[in-house]
Design a protein around this motif. Structure first.
Motif, PDB file in Angstrom:
ATOM      1  N   ASP A  65      -6.444  -7.035 -10.043  1.00 23.41           N
ATOM      2  CA  ASP A  65      -7.219  -8.061  -9.591  1.00 23.41           C
ATOM      3  C   ASP A  65      -6.301  -9.026  -9.108  1.00 23.41           C
ATOM      4  OD1 ASP A  65      -9.918  -7.580 -10.298  1.00 23.41           O
ATOM      5  OD2 ASP A  65      -9.268  -7.294 -12.477  1.00 23.41           O
ATOM      6  N   ALA A  66      -4.966  -8.725  -8.901  1.00 21.41           N
ATOM      7  CA  ALA A  66      -3.876  -9.741  -8.649  1.00 21.41           C
ATOM      8  C   ALA A  66      -3.172  -9.162  -7.201  1.00 21.41           C
ATOM      9  CB  ALA A  66      -2.733  -9.960  -9.545  1.00 21.41           C
ATOM     10  N   PRO A  67      -2.611  -9.937  -6.467  1.00 22.72           N
ATOM     11  CA  PRO A  67      -1.980  -9.480  -5.053  1.00 22.72           C
ATOM     12  C   PRO A  67      -0.815  -8.641  -5.664  1.00 22.72           C
ATOM     13  CG  PRO A  67      -2.422 -11.966  -5.442  1.00 22.72           C
ATOM     14  CD  PRO A  67      -2.609 -11.684  -6.664  1.00 22.72           C
ATOM     15  N   GLY A  68      -0.557  -7.748  -4.463  1.00 24.68           N
ATOM     16  CA  GLY A  68       0.622  -6.909  -4.611  1.00 24.68           C
ATOM     17  C   GLY A  68       0.498  -5.693  -5.344  1.00 24.68           C
ATOM     18  N   TRP A  69      -0.725  -5.166  -5.813  1.00 24.43           N
ATOM     19  CA  TRP A  69      -0.789  -3.595  -6.439  1.00 24.43           C
ATOM     20  C   TRP A  69      -0.911  -2.674  -5.393  1.00 24.43           C
ATOM     21  CZ3 TRP A  69      -5.125  -1.057  -4.797  1.00 24.43           C
ATOM     22  CH2 TRP A  69      -6.059  -1.680  -4.106  1.00 24.43           C
ATOM     23  N   GLN A  70      -0.584  -1.551  -5.620  1.00 20.15           N
ATOM     24  CA  GLN A  70      -0.238  -0.583  -4.648  1.00 20.15           C
ATOM     25  C   GLN A  70      -0.942   0.674  -5.220  1.00 20.15           C
ATOM     26  OE1 GLN A  70       4.276  -0.540  -4.521  1.00 20.15           O
ATOM     27  NE2 GLN A  70       3.888  -1.522  -2.317  1.00 20.15           N
ATOM     28  N   VAL A  71      -1.096   1.626  -4.115  1.00 26.03           N
ATOM     29  CA  VAL A  71      -1.642   2.872  -4.508  1.00 26.03           C
ATOM     30  C   VAL A  71      -0.451   3.830  -4.669  1.00 26.03           C
ATOM     31  CG1 VAL A  71      -2.914   5.048  -3.645  1.00 26.03           C
ATOM     32  CG2 VAL A  71      -3.830   2.756  -3.448  1.00 26.03           C
ATOM     33  N   ILE A  72      -0.086   4.579  -5.839  1.00 29.45           N
ATOM     34  CA  ILE A  72       0.771   5.561  -5.967  1.00 29.45           C
ATOM     35  C   ILE A  72       0.563   7.008  -5.966  1.00 29.45           C
ATOM     36  CG2 ILE A  72       2.109   3.711  -7.067  1.00 29.45           C
ATOM     37  CD1 ILE A  72       1.565   5.369  -9.810  1.00 29.45           C
ATOM     38  N   GLY A  73      -0.750   7.191  -5.910  1.00 33.52           N
ATOM     39  CA  GLY A  73      -1.146   8.708  -5.705  1.00 33.52           C
ATOM     40  C   GLY A  73      -2.736   8.631  -5.562  1.00 33.52           C
ATOM     41  N   HIS A  74      -3.140   9.700  -4.942  1.00 33.32           N
ATOM     42  CA  HIS A  74      -4.636  10.068  -4.689  1.00 33.32           C
ATOM     43  C   HIS A  74      -4.752  11.409  -5.048  1.00 33.32           C
ATOM     44  CE1 HIS A  74      -4.631  11.930  -0.848  1.00 33.32           C
ATOM     45  NE2 HIS A  74      -3.524  11.367  -0.352  1.00 33.32           N
ATOM     46  N   TYR A  75      -6.056  11.781  -5.683  1.00 37.23           N
ATOM     47  CA  TYR A  75      -6.399  13.007  -6.168  1.00 37.23           C
ATOM     48  C   TYR A  75      -7.812  13.253  -6.044  1.00 37.23           C
ATOM     49  CZ  TYR A  75      -2.036  11.611  -8.309  1.00 37.23           C
ATOM     50  OH  TYR A  75      -0.715  10.783  -8.397  1.00 37.23           O
TER      51      TYR A  75
END
Length: 364
Positions: free
Chosen positions: A193-203
């Protein structure tokens, strides 16, 4: 320990009245003595042979973690568990006579140490089981592309969060699904819910991510001095259902007033409305302690609700005092209705029913 504690609470319930007050102190003392002995025997059987090795493995894992705010607290927990293990070991080396008052006193003195292991031993076992197996499976470009996909889904309201934990570096890891698409699971680093999060994987399945994502650290606690297995005795409490029944059965204004005053009183044996305010305020503290954007927003809402409940409790208390000051009773025309109708006298012939004028119709 959970089973032992549940059995102890069941036994203690039989020693209390309906308000939670202990009315059979001898039986309560016997229940505590049985709990202390059962916990000591369980620790001796299942943990004594492994406690030192477990703590050593936990210390090694702790030394290998990157610097973070929680490390000092965990080190203090491990030191405390080691001190408790030493106290229990000393009792094993110098046992009291079986069944004696000295043995019961020894077990009672050891209960806080046994409860400490029950409450916090999972921190040691979780640390000992730490395997930092994170593998970066996405290149920089892939990570950016998948992050944009997930952020677009979040803006559309199509990103559903399903699980969250903290990694060794203190960063939250969250699993999220696409709504109406169970074939894609995203792993996010940072506060969603905050700016700056990233996806580090998808499955395609959540368990696939569990094999390569950063391992979960033990979660924290709201208050550091609270013990699940060493709770204080509950304060006497009258339930709302009983207070409602008191008002329904009341005939004098003072009786109805007393029920409201009971719900709004403060102090050790606080009433239900005051306890509700405490519950809301404590839940607000929990939401704030999450240290997330959404948590702070919910904490602010609960803080407002807590103040509203405090105001409402005061208003109800004043109304209760005014009701008691009316010195009135219910008017006599409010007559009761008997629940049970009188039965015919013995040997009385029941009245003959009139013959039906039309065939009986069977209703379904």
């Amino acid at each position: 320990m959970a089973v032992i504690d549940r059995e102890n609470q069941t036994a203690l319930d039989l020693t209390r009245d309906r308000y939670g007050r202990t009315v059979h102190p001898g039986a309560a003392a016997a229940a505590h003595a049985h709990r202390d002995q059962a916990a000591f025997e369980a620790y001796t059987t299942h943990l004594t042979p492994h406690a030192d090795a477990l703590l050593a493995a936990a210390h090694r894992a702790l030394d290998g973690l990157p610097p973070a705010r929680h490390l000092a607290g965990w080190r203090a927990v491990l030191d405390g568990l080691a001190a408790s293990a030493a106290e229990i070991r000393r009792a094993l080396d110098e046992p009291a006579a079986p069944g004696s008052a000295a043995e019961r006193a020894q077990h009672a003195a050891l209960w806080p140490h046994l409860a400490a292991w029950a409450d916090h031993g999972s921190i040691a076992s979780d640390l000992a089981d730490q395997h930092q197996h994170h593998k970066a499976l996405l290149t920089g470009e892939e990570q950016q592309a998948w992050t944009e996909v997930a952020q677009a889904a979040q803006r559309r309201g199509e990103l559903e969060l399903t699980e969250s934990w903290y990694a060794a570096d203190g960063q939250p890891i969250t699993l999220a699904d696409l709504v109406d698409d169970d074939s894609t699971v995203f792993a996010l680093r940072g506060d969603p819910d905050a700016p700056g999060w990233q996806v580090i994987g998808h499955y395609t399945r959540a368990y696939e991510g569990g094999r390569v994502l950063p391992a979960a650290l033990p979660p924290g606690v709201l208050r550091a001095d609270v013990s699940q297995f060493n709770r204080p005795a509950p304060a006497p409490e009258v339930s709302l259902q009983e207070l409602i029944r008191d008002v329904v059965e009341a005939q004098h204004a003072g009786d109805a007033s007393n029920a409201l005053l009971e719900a709004t009183q403060r102090g050790y044996d606080a009433g239900a409305m005051v306890r509700l305010q405490e519950l809301v305020e404590t839940a607000g503290q929990f939401a704030a302690a999450l240290e997330t954007v959404r948590g702070r927003q919910i904490a602010a809402r609960l803080s407002v609700l807590g103040r509203q409940l405090a105001f409402l409790t005061g208003e109800v208390h004043e109304a209760a005092e005014d009701l008691g000051a009316t010195v009135a009773v219910l008017p006599p025309h409010r007559t009761p209705v008997l629940r049970v109708r009188p039965r015919p006298a013995v040997n009385t012939t029941p009245p003959v029913l009139p013959a039906p004028t039309s065939p009986a119709v069977r209703h379904r």
